[in-house]
Design a protein around this motif. Structure first.
Motif, PDB file in Angstrom:
ATOM      1  N   UNK A  94       0.821  -1.325   0.044  1.00  0.00           N
ATOM      2  CA  UNK A  94       0.013  -0.030   0.148  1.00  0.00           C
ATOM      3  C   UNK A  94       0.823   1.300  -0.035  1.00  0.00           C
ATOM      4  N   UNK A  95       2.042   1.204   0.875  1.00  0.00           N
ATOM      5  CA  UNK A  95       2.920   2.362   0.714  1.00  0.00           C
ATOM      6  C   UNK A  95       3.212   2.736  -0.769  1.00  0.00           C
ATOM      7  N   UNK A  96       3.843   1.738  -1.496  1.00  0.00           N
ATOM      8  CA  UNK A  96       4.487   2.038  -3.019  1.00  0.00           C
ATOM      9  C   UNK A  96       3.214   2.546  -3.740  1.00  0.00           C
ATOM     10  N   UNK A  97       1.918   2.218  -3.563  1.00  0.00           N
ATOM     11  CA  UNK A  97       0.702   2.433  -4.238  1.00  0.00           C
ATOM     12  C   UNK A  97       0.595   4.090  -3.897  1.00  0.00           C
ATOM     13  N   UNK A  98       0.692   4.391  -2.452  1.00  0.00           N
ATOM     14  CA  UNK A  98       0.333   5.774  -2.025  1.00  0.00           C
ATOM     15  C   UNK A  98       1.421   6.842  -2.922  1.00  0.00           C
ATOM     16  N   UNK A  99       2.864   6.022  -2.686  1.00  0.00           N
ATOM     17  CA  UNK A  99       3.837   6.904  -3.217  1.00  0.00           C
ATOM     18  C   UNK A  99       3.781   7.030  -4.606  1.00  0.00           C
ATOM     19  N   UNK A 100       3.062   6.231  -5.561  1.00  0.00           N
ATOM     20  CA  UNK A 100       2.897   6.308  -6.822  1.00  0.00           C
ATOM     21  C   UNK A 100       1.792   7.493  -7.011  1.00  0.00           C
ATOM     22  N   UNK A 101       0.961   7.407  -6.596  1.00  0.00           N
ATOM     23  CA  UNK A 101      -0.088   8.838  -6.465  1.00  0.00           C
ATOM     24  C   UNK A 101       0.648  10.158  -6.256  1.00  0.00           C
ATOM     25  N   UNK A 102       1.375   9.996  -5.041  1.00  0.00           N
ATOM     26  CA  UNK A 102       2.201  11.311  -4.797  1.00  0.00           C
ATOM     27  C   UNK A 102       2.985  11.771  -5.789  1.00  0.00           C
ATOM     28  N   UNK A 103       3.721  10.955  -6.499  1.00  0.00           N
ATOM     29  CA  UNK A 103       4.866  11.025  -7.333  1.00  0.00           C
ATOM     30  C   UNK A 103       4.032  11.491  -8.747  1.00  0.00           C
ATOM     31  N   UNK A 104       2.987  10.835  -9.220  1.00  0.00           N
ATOM     32  CA  UNK A 104       2.050  11.420 -10.080  1.00  0.00           C
ATOM     33  C   UNK A 104       1.525  12.889  -9.973  1.00  0.00           C
ATOM     34  N   UNK A 105       1.111  13.042  -8.853  1.00  0.00           N
ATOM     35  CA  UNK A 105       0.520  14.597  -8.825  1.00  0.00           C
ATOM     36  C   UNK A 105       1.627  15.475  -8.741  1.00  0.00           C
ATOM     37  N   UNK A 106       2.838  14.932  -8.307  1.00  0.00           N
ATOM     38  CA  UNK A 106       3.922  16.059  -8.260  1.00  0.00           C
ATOM     39  C   UNK A 106       4.258  16.702  -9.523  1.00  0.00           C
ATOM     40  N   UNK A 107       4.129  15.767 -10.611  1.00  0.00           N
ATOM     41  CA  UNK A 107       4.567  15.952 -11.911  1.00  0.00           C
ATOM     42  C   UNK A 107       3.240  16.998 -12.643  1.00  0.00           C
ATOM     43  N   UNK A 108       2.129  16.881 -11.882  1.00  0.00           N
ATOM     44  CA  UNK A 108       1.211  17.532 -12.666  1.00  0.00           C
ATOM     45  C   UNK A 108       0.936  19.077 -12.689  1.00  0.00           C
ATOM     46  N   UNK A 109       0.490  19.985 -13.639  1.00  0.00           N
ATOM     47  CA  UNK A 109       0.033  21.461 -13.379  1.00  0.00           C
ATOM     48  C   UNK A 109      -1.286  21.402 -12.863  1.00  0.00           C
ATOM     49  N   UNK A 110      -1.528  22.302 -12.027  1.00  0.00           N
ATOM     50  CA  UNK A 110      -2.992  22.465 -11.709  1.00  0.00           C
ATOM     51  C   UNK A 110      -3.729  22.380 -12.729  1.00  0.00           C
ATOM     52  N   UNK A 111      -4.825  21.480 -12.359  1.00  0.00           N
ATOM     53  CA  UNK A 111      -5.814  21.093 -13.291  1.00  0.00           C
ATOM     54  C   UNK A 111      -5.657  19.834 -14.344  1.00  0.00           C
ATOM     55  N   UNK A 112      -4.316  19.456 -13.989  1.00  0.00           N
ATOM     56  CA  UNK A 112      -3.694  18.313 -14.706  1.00  0.00           C
ATOM     57  C   UNK A 112      -4.607  16.912 -14.227  1.00  0.00           C
ATOM     58  N   UNK A 113      -4.270  15.808 -15.074  1.00  0.00           N
ATOM     59  CA  UNK A 113      -5.181  14.730 -14.665  1.00  0.00           C
ATOM     60  C   UNK A 113      -4.227  13.379 -14.215  1.00  0.00           C
TER      61      UNK A 113
END
Length: 241
Positions: free
Chosen positions: A114-133
């Motif tokens: 679960x920790x790795x899956x959470x880290x995946x979401x955080x890493x993806x979000x860190x790369x996104x512009x506001x409003x990105x998906x």
């Protein structure tokens, strides 16, 4: 895996499936760039790039990336080698934050904690512009198919091939086992571990990463997601400002 990956006869490799997938991703990317987590041999990245969407990928397999590089247009896809839960890309191909990040074909479950899956979401979000998906395509756990007292679900049978999943309903750990009989009568077996995850659990992971659910469909044709859907395509959006 890299040698045989593109030889699969699964529906995910059918041109119609790829086209539907790319239709959705291209629309979500808009005039921005896309980041593919686990870019692999370029099954999605290459046709998406041909649509005019700049694509950068992250992957830990040099062999898979080499397969993509050997395909037409493969040299034009930037790739960062590493674990997609932690590897970062400074900027998108256009020099701006990405408007889209995506992880397809059940790959979120290849992260076995679960920790790795959470880290995946955080890493993806860190790369996104506001409003990105951030888009994830993943199956719904098939626990309703498990009879009382058993923990194995077969999902492929044939004269020379068998495959089944073994579930641990306490830890959410699971293992896919594939058995193949070759032409000379010898058997070959391989196993792949994964961690199954529920849609509601993914929504909480998204929330922890600063994302909110925008859409959830039963597939790339955007049909409604129901209690009987075997998979879902979920879209989470990063808040504006």
């Amino acid at each position: 895996m890299a040698r045989r990956y593109d030889e699969s006869s699964g529906s995910e490799f059918q041109p119609a499936t790829i086209e539907r997938t790319v239709d959705v991703l291209a629309e979500l990317a808009g005039d921005g760039a896309a980041l593919e987590l686990a870019v692999g041999t370029g099954r999605i990245a290459l046709p998406l790039a041909r649509r005019g969407v700049p694509v950068h990928g992250i992957d830990m397999s040099r062999a898979m990336v080499a397969r993509m590089r050997a395909k037409p247009g493969g040299e034009d896809i930037g790739v960062s080698l590493g674990d997609f839960t932690t590897t970062t890309v400074d900027t998108s191909p256009g020099g701006r934050p990405f408007s889209l990040a995506y992880l397809v074909f059940n790959t979120i479950m290849n992260l076995t904690s679960q920790d790795a899956q959470v880290a995946c979401f955080r890493n993806a979000a860190a790369h996104l512009a506001p409003g990105g998906c951030f888009v994830v395509e993943v199956g719904v756990p098939e626990l309703r198919r498990i009879p009382a007292g058993q923990n194995i679900v077969p999902f492929a049978t044939g004269p020379t091939e068998w495959a089944y999943t073994t579930y641990d309903t306490v830890t959410q750990d699971a293992t896919c086992t594939y058995i193949t009989v070759t032409e000379d009568g010898r058997g070959e077996a391989r196993t792949i571990p994964f961690r199954y995850v529920w849609p509601s659990e993914l929504d909480l992971m998204a929330q922890l990463a600063g994302l909110r659910l925008r859409n959830r469909w039963a597939g790339w044709t955007r049909e409604p997601f129901t209690e009987d859907s075997p998979q879902h395509v979920s879209v989470w959006e990063k808040a504006l400002g």
